[in-house]
Design a protein around this motif. Structure first.
Motif, PDB file in Angstrom:
ATOM      1  N   UNK A  85       0.771  -1.304  -0.061  1.00  0.00           N
ATOM      2  CA  UNK A  85      -0.066   0.194   0.070  1.00  0.00           C
ATOM      3  C   UNK A  85       0.999   1.228  -0.080  1.00  0.00           C
ATOM      4  N   UNK A  86       0.414   2.293  -0.690  1.00  0.00           N
ATOM      5  CA  UNK A  86       1.221   3.523  -0.952  1.00  0.00           C
ATOM      6  C   UNK A  86       0.133   4.534  -0.218  1.00  0.00           C
ATOM      7  N   UNK A  87       0.858   5.407   0.429  1.00  0.00           N
ATOM      8  CA  UNK A  87       0.140   6.589   0.964  1.00  0.00           C
ATOM      9  C   UNK A  87      -0.136   7.416  -0.250  1.00  0.00           C
ATOM     10  N   UNK A  88      -1.601   7.911  -0.183  1.00  0.00           N
ATOM     11  CA  UNK A  88      -2.225   8.742  -1.294  1.00  0.00           C
ATOM     12  C   UNK A  88      -1.610  10.396  -0.620  1.00  0.00           C
ATOM     13  N   UNK A  89      -1.437  11.027  -1.805  1.00  0.00           N
ATOM     14  CA  UNK A  89      -0.967  12.440  -1.631  1.00  0.00           C
ATOM     15  C   UNK A  89      -2.241  13.482  -1.608  1.00  0.00           C
ATOM     16  N   UNK A  90      -2.217  14.296  -0.825  1.00  0.00           N
ATOM     17  CA  UNK A  90      -3.504  15.450  -0.711  1.00  0.00           C
ATOM     18  C   UNK A  90      -3.479  16.129  -1.919  1.00  0.00           C
ATOM     19  N   UNK A  91      -4.486  16.548  -2.259  1.00  0.00           N
ATOM     20  CA  UNK A  91      -4.726  17.671  -3.285  1.00  0.00           C
ATOM     21  C   UNK A  91      -3.877  18.744  -2.704  1.00  0.00           C
ATOM     22  N   UNK A  92      -2.721  19.604  -3.503  1.00  0.00           N
ATOM     23  CA  UNK A  92      -1.874  20.518  -2.781  1.00  0.00           C
ATOM     24  C   UNK A  92      -2.861  21.518  -2.309  1.00  0.00           C
ATOM     25  N   UNK A  93      -3.795  22.036  -3.112  1.00  0.00           N
ATOM     26  CA  UNK A  93      -4.646  23.419  -2.553  1.00  0.00           C
ATOM     27  C   UNK A  93      -5.242  23.004  -1.338  1.00  0.00           C
ATOM     28  N   UNK A  94      -5.749  21.878  -1.442  1.00  0.00           N
ATOM     29  CA  UNK A  94      -6.343  21.176   0.160  1.00  0.00           C
ATOM     30  C   UNK A  94      -5.407  20.984   1.106  1.00  0.00           C
ATOM     31  N   UNK A  95      -4.245  20.517   0.962  1.00  0.00           N
ATOM     32  CA  UNK A  95      -3.165  20.618   1.906  1.00  0.00           C
ATOM     33  C   UNK A  95      -2.832  21.995   2.504  1.00  0.00           C
ATOM     34  N   UNK A  96      -2.743  23.046   1.669  1.00  0.00           N
ATOM     35  CA  UNK A  96      -2.611  24.336   1.928  1.00  0.00           C
ATOM     36  C   UNK A  96      -3.480  25.005   2.775  1.00  0.00           C
ATOM     37  N   UNK A  97      -4.858  24.784   2.344  1.00  0.00           N
ATOM     38  CA  UNK A  97      -6.013  25.230   3.152  1.00  0.00           C
ATOM     39  C   UNK A  97      -6.126  24.705   4.680  1.00  0.00           C
ATOM     40  N   UNK A  98      -5.732  23.378   4.691  1.00  0.00           N
ATOM     41  CA  UNK A  98      -5.868  22.767   5.970  1.00  0.00           C
ATOM     42  C   UNK A  98      -4.868  23.339   6.818  1.00  0.00           C
TER      43      UNK A  98
END
Length: 186
Positions: A85-98
């Motif tokens: 299993x490979x960790x999914x990457x968050x959508x970059x703009x969501x990562x910035x928002x969080x």
């Protein structure tokens, strides 16, 4: 809440991994996604952390070139048909928002999203208007997010006003018509 606690909460979300098997075909390692049945070259995940199912437990390591995995000081080779299993990457703009959200607004958002049976890893679109503003000088606007958990769609409008007080209002609308609104003023 410190950064490490936030990361732990993000990592513990449902559907945070792509799980599948690996096969060695024509001198290349191929990853077959269990859910979508799509095939991808394993090398696209090189130098990322992966987990391998060995002896009924997940063993964490870094994927190296050629199907090698480094677990601590040990380096071993993947086996044909092995589950990873490979960790999914968050959508970059969501990562910035969080990262921009204060702790309480962050927790309210994540908990409400989870209560509606969505994970932040279900995000398929995020327009983060905050990226274009300077919150230090007061910022106001709306962010738009869309989540798909393969059973329903959730559209979120995040209304924010960061002036003397910080106001975050999240309006969740599901494809079933169910709506939920939460607001955090600090």
């Amino acid at each position: 809440m410190n950064q490490q606690q936030r990361l732990k909460l993000i990592e513990s979300q449902l559907r945070s991994y792509d799980t599948g098997t690996v096969e060695h075909i024509n001198e290349q390692w191929i990853f077959f996604d269990e859910e979508t049945e799509e095939a991808a070259l394993l090398e696209q995940f090189s130098n990322q952390e992966i987990e391998i199912l060995r002896k009924n437990s997940w063993k964490r390591g870094d994927l190296l070139d050629g199907g090698s995995v480094k677990c601590g000081k040990e380096v071993f080779q993947l086996e044909d048909g092995e589950m990873i299993r490979v960790r999914k990457q968050l959508v970059y703009s969501l990562e910035r928002l969080l990262a921009e959200l204060k702790d309480e607004a962050f927790l309210y958002f994540i908990n409400t999203l989870n209560s509606l049976h969505f994970s932040i890893h279900d995000c398929i679109y995020c327009y983060n208007h905050l990226t274009f503003l300077d919150p230090g000088q007061g910022a106001a606007g709306v962010n738009f997010l869309i989540f798909d958990n393969e059973e329903s769609i959730c559209s979120i409008q995040h209304h924010f006003n960061y002036g003397d007080m910080q106001n975050d209002r999240f309006e969740f609308t599901l494809s079933s018509g169910k709506r939920t609104v939460i607001e955090k003023i600090s």
